[in-house]
Design a protein around this motif. Structure first.
Motif, PDB file in Angstrom:
ATOM      1  N   ALA A  60       0.827  -1.207   0.000  1.00  0.00           N
ATOM      2  CA  ALA A  60       0.000   0.000   0.000  1.00  0.00           C
ATOM      3  C   ALA A  60       0.859   1.254   0.000  1.00  0.00           C
ATOM      4  CB  ALA A  60      -0.905   0.000   1.224  1.00  0.00           C
ATOM      5  N   LYS A  61       0.428   2.261  -0.739  1.00  0.00           N
ATOM      6  CA  LYS A  61       1.132   3.534  -0.774  1.00  0.00           C
ATOM      7  C   LYS A  61       0.976   4.259   0.559  1.00  0.00           C
ATOM      8  CE  LYS A  61       1.277   5.739  -4.697  1.00  0.00           C
ATOM      9  NZ  LYS A  61       0.905   6.517  -5.889  1.00  0.00           N
ATOM     10  N   LYS A  62      -0.215   4.166   1.156  1.00  0.00           N
ATOM     11  CA  LYS A  62      -0.486   4.786   2.462  1.00  0.00           C
ATOM     12  C   LYS A  62      -0.961   3.709   3.430  1.00  0.00           C
ATOM     13  CE  LYS A  62      -1.720   9.249   0.552  1.00  0.00           C
ATOM     14  NZ  LYS A  62      -2.781  10.244   0.392  1.00  0.00           N
ATOM     15  N   PRO A  63      -0.041   3.031   4.119  1.00  0.00           N
ATOM     16  CA  PRO A  63      -0.448   1.987   5.050  1.00  0.00           C
ATOM     17  C   PRO A  63      -1.171   2.564   6.265  1.00  0.00           C
ATOM     18  CG  PRO A  63       1.922   2.307   5.122  1.00  0.00           C
ATOM     19  CD  PRO A  63       1.393   3.205   4.062  1.00  0.00           C
ATOM     20  N   GLY A  64      -1.924   1.697   6.933  1.00  0.00           N
ATOM     21  CA  GLY A  64      -2.598   2.108   8.159  1.00  0.00           C
ATOM     22  C   GLY A  64      -4.049   1.681   8.188  1.00  0.00           C
ATOM     23  N   LYS A  65      -4.816   2.082   7.207  1.00  0.00           N
ATOM     24  CA  LYS A  65      -6.232   1.739   7.160  1.00  0.00           C
ATOM     25  C   LYS A  65      -6.406   0.328   6.594  1.00  0.00           C
ATOM     26  CE  LYS A  65      -9.321   3.415   4.114  1.00  0.00           C
ATOM     27  NZ  LYS A  65     -10.107   4.407   3.369  1.00  0.00           N
ATOM     28  N   ARG A  67      -7.905  -2.505   4.485  1.00  0.00           N
ATOM     29  CA  ARG A  67      -8.677  -2.574   3.241  1.00  0.00           C
ATOM     30  C   ARG A  67      -8.354  -3.854   2.492  1.00  0.00           C
ATOM     31  NH1 ARG A  67      -5.317   2.528   1.009  1.00  0.00           N
ATOM     32  NH2 ARG A  67      -3.489   1.843   2.119  1.00  0.00           N
ATOM     33  N   THR A  68      -9.145  -4.159   1.503  1.00  0.00           N
ATOM     34  CA  THR A  68      -8.955  -5.381   0.729  1.00  0.00           C
ATOM     35  C   THR A  68      -7.734  -5.237  -0.167  1.00  0.00           C
ATOM     36  OG1 THR A  68     -11.321  -5.781   0.709  1.00  0.00           O
ATOM     37  CG2 THR A  68     -10.022  -6.979  -0.903  1.00  0.00           C
ATOM     38  N   MET A  69      -6.822  -6.208  -0.045  1.00  0.00           N
ATOM     39  CA  MET A  69      -5.619  -6.241  -0.885  1.00  0.00           C
ATOM     40  C   MET A  69      -5.429  -7.659  -1.398  1.00  0.00           C
ATOM     41  SD  MET A  69      -2.740  -4.142   1.173  1.00  0.00           S
ATOM     42  CE  MET A  69      -3.123  -2.699   2.089  1.00  0.00           C
ATOM     43  N   SER A  70      -4.805  -7.757  -2.560  1.00  0.00           N
ATOM     44  CA  SER A  70      -4.505  -9.087  -3.089  1.00  0.00           C
ATOM     45  C   SER A  70      -3.242  -9.050  -3.938  1.00  0.00           C
ATOM     46  CB  SER A  70      -5.672  -9.618  -3.928  1.00  0.00           C
ATOM     47  OG  SER A  70      -5.822  -8.857  -5.099  1.00  0.00           O
ATOM     48  N   VAL A  71      -2.650 -10.225  -4.070  1.00  0.00           N
ATOM     49  CA  VAL A  71      -1.517 -10.426  -4.968  1.00  0.00           C
ATOM     50  C   VAL A  71      -1.651 -11.829  -5.541  1.00  0.00           C
ATOM     51  CG1 VAL A  71       0.046 -11.189  -3.135  1.00  0.00           C
ATOM     52  CG2 VAL A  71       0.994 -10.284  -5.254  1.00  0.00           C
ATOM     53  N   ASP A  83      -2.915 -14.421  -2.573  1.00  0.00           N
ATOM     54  CA  ASP A  83      -3.162 -14.030  -1.186  1.00  0.00           C
ATOM     55  C   ASP A  83      -4.111 -12.846  -1.251  1.00  0.00           C
ATOM     56  OD1 ASP A  83      -3.049 -13.695   1.580  1.00  0.00           O
ATOM     57  OD2 ASP A  83      -1.344 -12.339   1.433  1.00  0.00           O
ATOM     58  N   LYS A  84      -5.302 -13.028  -0.691  1.00  0.00           N
ATOM     59  CA  LYS A  84      -6.303 -11.964  -0.694  1.00  0.00           C
ATOM     60  C   LYS A  84      -6.888 -11.859   0.695  1.00  0.00           C
ATOM     61  CE  LYS A  84     -10.482 -10.269  -2.859  1.00  0.00           C
ATOM     62  NZ  LYS A  84     -11.513 -10.482  -3.889  1.00  0.00           N
ATOM     63  N   GLY A  85      -7.020 -10.631   1.174  1.00  0.00           N
ATOM     64  CA  GLY A  85      -7.596 -10.423   2.494  1.00  0.00           C
ATOM     65  C   GLY A  85      -7.678  -8.955   2.825  1.00  0.00           C
ATOM     66  N   ALA A  91      -0.104  -7.267   0.954  1.00  0.00           N
ATOM     67  CA  ALA A  91      -0.631  -8.597   0.655  1.00  0.00           C
ATOM     68  C   ALA A  91       0.521  -9.431   0.138  1.00  0.00           C
ATOM     69  CB  ALA A  91      -1.732  -8.523  -0.392  1.00  0.00           C
ATOM     70  N   GLY A  92       0.603 -10.664   0.578  1.00  0.00           N
ATOM     71  CA  GLY A  92       1.687 -11.543   0.180  1.00  0.00           C
ATOM     72  C   GLY A  92       2.650 -11.722   1.314  1.00  0.00           C
ATOM     73  N   PRO A  93       3.732 -12.349   1.076  1.00  0.00           N
ATOM     74  CA  PRO A  93       4.307 -12.748  -0.209  1.00  0.00           C
ATOM     75  C   PRO A  93       3.706 -14.058  -0.739  1.00  0.00           C
ATOM     76  CG  PRO A  93       5.792 -13.360   1.551  1.00  0.00           C
ATOM     77  CD  PRO A  93       4.647 -12.635   2.184  1.00  0.00           C
ATOM     78  N   VAL A  94       3.694 -14.183  -2.055  1.00  0.00           N
ATOM     79  CA  VAL A  94       3.361 -15.441  -2.719  1.00  0.00           C
ATOM     80  C   VAL A  94       4.562 -15.838  -3.562  1.00  0.00           C
ATOM     81  CG1 VAL A  94       0.868 -15.131  -2.699  1.00  0.00           C
ATOM     82  CG2 VAL A  94       2.165 -14.261  -4.611  1.00  0.00           C
ATOM     83  N   THR A  95       4.857 -17.132  -3.605  1.00  0.00           N
ATOM     84  CA  THR A  95       6.039 -17.631  -4.310  1.00  0.00           C
ATOM     85  C   THR A  95       5.660 -18.804  -5.194  1.00  0.00           C
ATOM     86  OG1 THR A  95       7.405 -16.992  -2.427  1.00  0.00           O
ATOM     87  CG2 THR A  95       8.385 -18.522  -3.985  1.00  0.00           C
TER      88      THR A  95
END
Length: 121
Positions: A60-65, A67-71, A83-85, A91-95
């Motif tokens: 995230a560019k502005k961490p803190g809040k 929110r839904t993120m995925s990779v 990885d979604k949540g 979000a992640g890491p995924v390998t």
């Protein structure tokens, strides 16, 4: 006096060990060299390459809040790994195993997303 002379060098030797976890957390969650970074309005997708593996995170560019993120990361001819949540920073890491294979990565934060297309071919 003798106890003090023995304890002080031991404590001095522990100080660098106690500081090590804080610096390790500041580093990236993926190992390998940075291969591609794609920015978008709410963050960036980072892809890393080692000899046989590729790793990706969405940051995230502005961490803190929260929110839904995925990779998502997919090797050509292989299965997607995602990885979604609801996260505050990353979000992640995924390998995936990607020795001599192209991969594509997708990252999203909220309704904004970005994709690399096939890379590392």
């Amino acid at each position: 006096m003798l106890v003090r002379l023995l304890v002080l060098p031991l404590l001095a030797g522990l100080v660098p060990l106690l500081a090590a976890p804080a610096t390790a957390q500041a580093a990236s969650a993926c190992t390998g060299r940075p291969a591609k970074t794609v920015g978008f309005s709410t963050g960036e997708l980072r892809v890393y390459k080692s000899r046989a593996h590729v790793c990706a995170v969405t940051v995230a560019k502005k961490p803190g809040k929260r929110r839904t993120m995925s990779v998502t990361l997919q090797p050509r001819g292989g299965r997607k790994v995602s990885d979604k949540g609801s996260y505050t920073k990353m979000a992640g890491p995924v390998t995936v195993n990607a020795l001599n294979r192209c991969v594509r990565a997708t990252g999203a934060i909220g309704k904004k997303s970005v994709s690399t297309g096939w890379i590392l071919c």
